[in-house]
Design an enzyme around this catalytic site. Structure first.
Site, mmCIF file in Angstrom:
data_model
loop_
_atom_site.group_PDB
_atom_site.id
_atom_site.type_symbol
_atom_site.label_atom_id
_atom_site.label_comp_id
_atom_site.label_asym_id
_atom_site.label_seq_id
_atom_site.Cartn_x
_atom_site.Cartn_y
_atom_site.Cartn_z
ATOM 1 N N GLY A 131 58.647 -14.929 2.377
ATOM 2 C CA GLY A 131 57.882 -13.797 1.865
ATOM 3 C C GLY A 131 58.439 -13.401 0.514
ATOM 4 O O GLY A 131 58.039 -13.937 -0.526
ATOM 5 N N GLN A 279 52.886 29.944 -1.273
ATOM 6 C CA GLN A 279 53.533 29.160 -2.334
ATOM 7 C C GLN A 279 54.010 27.785 -1.826
ATOM 8 O O GLN A 279 53.989 26.801 -2.565
ATOM 9 C CB GLN A 279 54.713 29.953 -2.894
ATOM 10 N N GLY A 340 47.626 19.847 12.205
ATOM 11 C CA GLY A 340 47.235 18.961 13.316
ATOM 12 C C GLY A 340 45.963 18.190 13.031
ATOM 13 O O GLY A 340 45.787 17.051 13.487
ATOM 14 N N GLU A 363 52.288 -7.868 -2.445
ATOM 15 C CA GLU A 363 52.462 -8.241 -3.865
ATOM 16 C C GLU A 363 53.878 -7.896 -4.332
ATOM 17 O O GLU A 363 54.098 -7.487 -5.476
ATOM 18 C CB GLU A 363 51.377 -7.595 -4.736
ATOM 19 N N SER A 366 58.958 -2.993 -2.421
ATOM 20 C CA SER A 366 59.633 -2.101 -3.381
ATOM 21 C C SER A 366 61.012 -2.667 -3.745
ATOM 22 O O SER A 366 61.448 -2.580 -4.903
ATOM 23 C CB SER A 366 59.789 -0.701 -2.786
HETATM 24 C C1 FAD Z 1 48.110 -6.661 4.729
HETATM 25 C C2 FAD Z 1 48.840 -7.733 3.974
HETATM 26 C C3 FAD Z 1 48.130 -8.561 3.119
HETATM 27 C C4 FAD Z 1 48.790 -9.575 2.431
HETATM 28 N N1 FAD Z 1 48.064 -10.422 1.623
HETATM 29 C C5 FAD Z 1 48.669 -11.494 1.088
HETATM 30 C C6 FAD Z 1 47.906 -12.485 0.372
HETATM 31 O O1 FAD Z 1 46.688 -12.353 0.182
HETATM 32 N N2 FAD Z 1 48.552 -13.588 -0.083
HETATM 33 C C7 FAD Z 1 49.880 -13.774 0.098
HETATM 34 O O2 FAD Z 1 50.395 -14.794 -0.353
HETATM 35 N N3 FAD Z 1 50.635 -12.859 0.742
HETATM 36 C C8 FAD Z 1 50.066 -11.728 1.254
HETATM 37 N N4 FAD Z 1 50.807 -10.806 1.940
HETATM 38 C C9 FAD Z 1 52.233 -11.040 2.131
HETATM 39 C C10 FAD Z 1 53.141 -10.066 1.390
HETATM 40 O O3 FAD Z 1 53.119 -10.303 0.028
HETATM 41 C C11 FAD Z 1 54.532 -10.185 2.033
HETATM 42 O O4 FAD Z 1 54.447 -9.589 3.314
HETATM 43 C C12 FAD Z 1 55.621 -9.538 1.200
HETATM 44 O O5 FAD Z 1 55.839 -10.277 0.027
HETATM 45 C C13 FAD Z 1 56.938 -9.427 1.975
HETATM 46 O O6 FAD Z 1 57.293 -10.622 2.592
HETATM 47 P P1 FAD Z 1 57.700 -10.631 4.149
HETATM 48 O O7 FAD Z 1 56.664 -9.880 4.877
HETATM 49 O O8 FAD Z 1 57.998 -12.008 4.563
HETATM 50 O O9 FAD Z 1 59.035 -9.751 4.201
HETATM 51 P P2 FAD Z 1 60.548 -10.281 3.944
HETATM 52 O O10 FAD Z 1 60.614 -11.031 2.667
HETATM 53 O O11 FAD Z 1 61.036 -10.949 5.180
HETATM 54 O O12 FAD Z 1 61.300 -8.900 3.751
HETATM 55 C C14 FAD Z 1 61.763 -8.094 4.833
HETATM 56 C C15 FAD Z 1 62.557 -6.928 4.223
HETATM 57 O O13 FAD Z 1 63.700 -7.443 3.537
HETATM 58 C C16 FAD Z 1 63.718 -7.025 2.195
HETATM 59 N N5 FAD Z 1 64.305 -8.060 1.349
HETATM 60 C C17 FAD Z 1 64.030 -9.387 1.326
HETATM 61 N N6 FAD Z 1 64.768 -10.012 0.400
HETATM 62 C C18 FAD Z 1 65.521 -9.055 -0.193
HETATM 63 C C19 FAD Z 1 66.499 -9.061 -1.239
HETATM 64 N N7 FAD Z 1 66.827 -10.184 -1.905
HETATM 65 N N8 FAD Z 1 67.087 -7.887 -1.580
HETATM 66 C C20 FAD Z 1 66.754 -6.728 -0.938
HETATM 67 N N9 FAD Z 1 65.838 -6.669 0.063
HETATM 68 C C21 FAD Z 1 65.227 -7.811 0.410
HETATM 69 C C22 FAD Z 1 62.237 -6.771 1.859
HETATM 70 O O14 FAD Z 1 62.078 -5.926 0.732
HETATM 71 C C23 FAD Z 1 61.756 -6.166 3.173
HETATM 72 O O15 FAD Z 1 62.091 -4.804 3.200
HETATM 73 C C24 FAD Z 1 50.181 -9.760 2.601
HETATM 74 C C25 FAD Z 1 50.890 -8.897 3.453
HETATM 75 C C26 FAD Z 1 50.234 -7.898 4.138
HETATM 76 C C27 FAD Z 1 51.014 -7.013 5.057
#
Ligand code: FAD
Length: 380
Positions: A131, A279, A340, A363, A366
């Site tokens: 990812g 406020q 609520g 994409e 954070s």
């Molecule tokens: C609804 C949805 C639609 C999507 N659509 C697409 C799409 O059209 N095409 C596509 O290709 N992808 C798509 N994605 C995939 C998305 O881009 C990934 O889920 C995202 O990049 C995170 O990858 P991961 O889920 O494997 O999390 P991981 O990479 O496993 O991350 C898990 C956690 O670890 C943290 N982490 C990982 N590495 C590090 C580091 N080096 N330093 C600090 N923290 C780190 C991450 O920030 C996260 O908090 C989609 C995801 C969702 C949920």
């Protein structure tokens, strides 16, 4: 420094706001509940030129500048974040990929069909095991004579079930790792490719998200987008546009949630007066409006740089990072102001709350944006 939109940008924004308010907003709850956006919506979008926003007129597109495109995307997100992300993938990750990296033949073959809505696009980089570390993807596409033999699994593909054309990142030279990644244009129906079920999600439920699998799938050599083994660079460069798009999505969701909260705070009476008189509530509204404006400025700065063809990687990441965190803060406060009732499905803020969450994840998370920004800062 000019903070004014051009006349063309204002017209695009107004037209998109009109369509969003009259066609998308009344049905956004239905799309969420049915977890689907009907085909007729895409047909309407195609007729109005929203499926080829960045495509030049010679290929049947609307040829908008990037700022106009972002104006439209903000308005769509305000009404329906699920549809907006589907459009964002189609326009900025697929049409723009072909426009910027395609051969003249690929442009002629695909851009008019994408702009007319005869084809919907999807972008597939993520895999179950890769990812954030996208460079470690494993789907292989081994060159064999006139074709690539593709094997592997891709995850979370937005538009997966409605797409006709997939921009797929694969490993053509496994020994080179991320330097051996290439990009293929894969048409739906390719033998050996299968598309999974629509994933059950927390938010943006109307958007379609699926797994893709390839088992000895033969993809013709002409389907290569850009140069062989240069795919990772393509993936990253496309993500700049995608991130500014997600920034616009965040601003749209946050603005919608803010407007609902403002309206509700004037109507809801407690202790004999509208709650906006307290406020504690008025200051929440002040913070929300200020944060949305700040996020919007970052998003449009990045869009402006991109529109002028300038470097915008750091600025796109800053816009995406800040606006996604702000969107989540704002939707949380909007629910709080509704008390609520904000927890009930009859109130739109419930959907905005769920829709905003993913903006800090896809994409690039954070954490990933902070990596990009800090790397750039340390280079300076
Ligand atoms: C609804 C949805 C639609 C999507 N659509 C697409 C799409 O059209 N095409 C596509 O290709 N992808 C798509 N994605 C995939 C998305 O881009 C990934 O889920 C995202 O990049 C995170 O990858 P991961 O889920 O494997 O999390 P991981 O990479 O496993 O991350 C898990 C956690 O670890 C943290 N982490 C990982 N590495 C590090 C580091 N080096 N330093 C600090 N923290 C780190 C991450 O920030 C996260 O908090 C989609 C995801 C969702 C949920």
């Amino acid at each position: 420094m000019d903070f004014e939109f051009t006349e063309e940008q204002k017209m695009v924004k107004e037209a998109a706001a009109d369509f969003a308010k009259n066609t998308l907003l009344p049905r956004a709850q239905e799309f969420d509940e049915k977890e689907e956006i009907p085909k007729e919506i895409y047909q309407q979008l195609a007729e109005l030129g929203y499926l080829g926003m960045l495509v030049p007129e010679e290929y049947g597109g609307s040829n908008l500048d990037f700022v106009s495109y972002i104006c439209a995307m903000e308005e769509f997100a305000k009404a329906c974040a699920a549809l907006m992300i589907s459009l964002s993938v189609h326009n900025s990750l697929v049409c723009d990929a072909i426009l910027n990296f395609g051969t003249p033949e690929q442009r002629k073959k695909y851009l008019p069909a994408l702009a007319k809505g005869e084809m919907i696009g999807a972008y597939s980089l993520t895999e179950p095991g890769s990812g954030t570390d996208a460079g470690s993807l494993r789907t292989s596409a081994l060159p064999k004579g006139g074709y690539y033999l593709v094997n592997g699994t891709k995850a979370f593909v937005t538009n997966g079930g409605i797409a006709d054309l997939f921009v797929v990142f694969v490993l053509t030279k496994p020994e080179l790792k991320s330097k051996g990644i290439s990009c293929l244009l894969v048409e739906k129906g390719a033998e050996g490719m299968s598309i999974g079920v629509n994933e059950k999600k927390m938010g943006i439920k109307g958007s379609d998200t699926r797994e893709l699998s390839f088992a000895d799938c033969k993809i013709p050599k002409e389907s290569l987008l850009g140069e062989e083994n240069n795919g990772f660079r393509i993936a990253l460069s496309l993500l700049n546009s995608g991130r500014i798009g997600v920034g616009a999505q965040c601003v749209g969701i946050a603005q919608a949630a803010f407007e609902e909260a403002l309206k509700y705070s004037k109507e809801r009476v407690q202790f004999g007066q509208p709650i906006c008189n307290f406020q504690a509530i008025a200051f929440k509204l002040a913070d929300m409006a200020t944060q949305i404006d700040a996020a919007r400025l970052l998003v449009y700065r990045a869009a402006h740089l991109k529109s002028k063809g300038q470097k915008c990687g750091k600025e796109a990441s800053m816009a995406k990072l800040f606006s996604s965190e702000i969107a989540n803060r704002v939707v949380n406060e909007a629910v709080q102001i509704h008390g609520g009732y904000g927890y009930m499905k009859e109130y739109a803020v419930e959907r905005y709350f769920r829709d905003a969450r993913v903006t800090e994840i896809y994409e690039g998370t954070s954490e990933a944006q902070r990596i990009v920004i800090s790397r750039e800062l340390l280079k300076e």
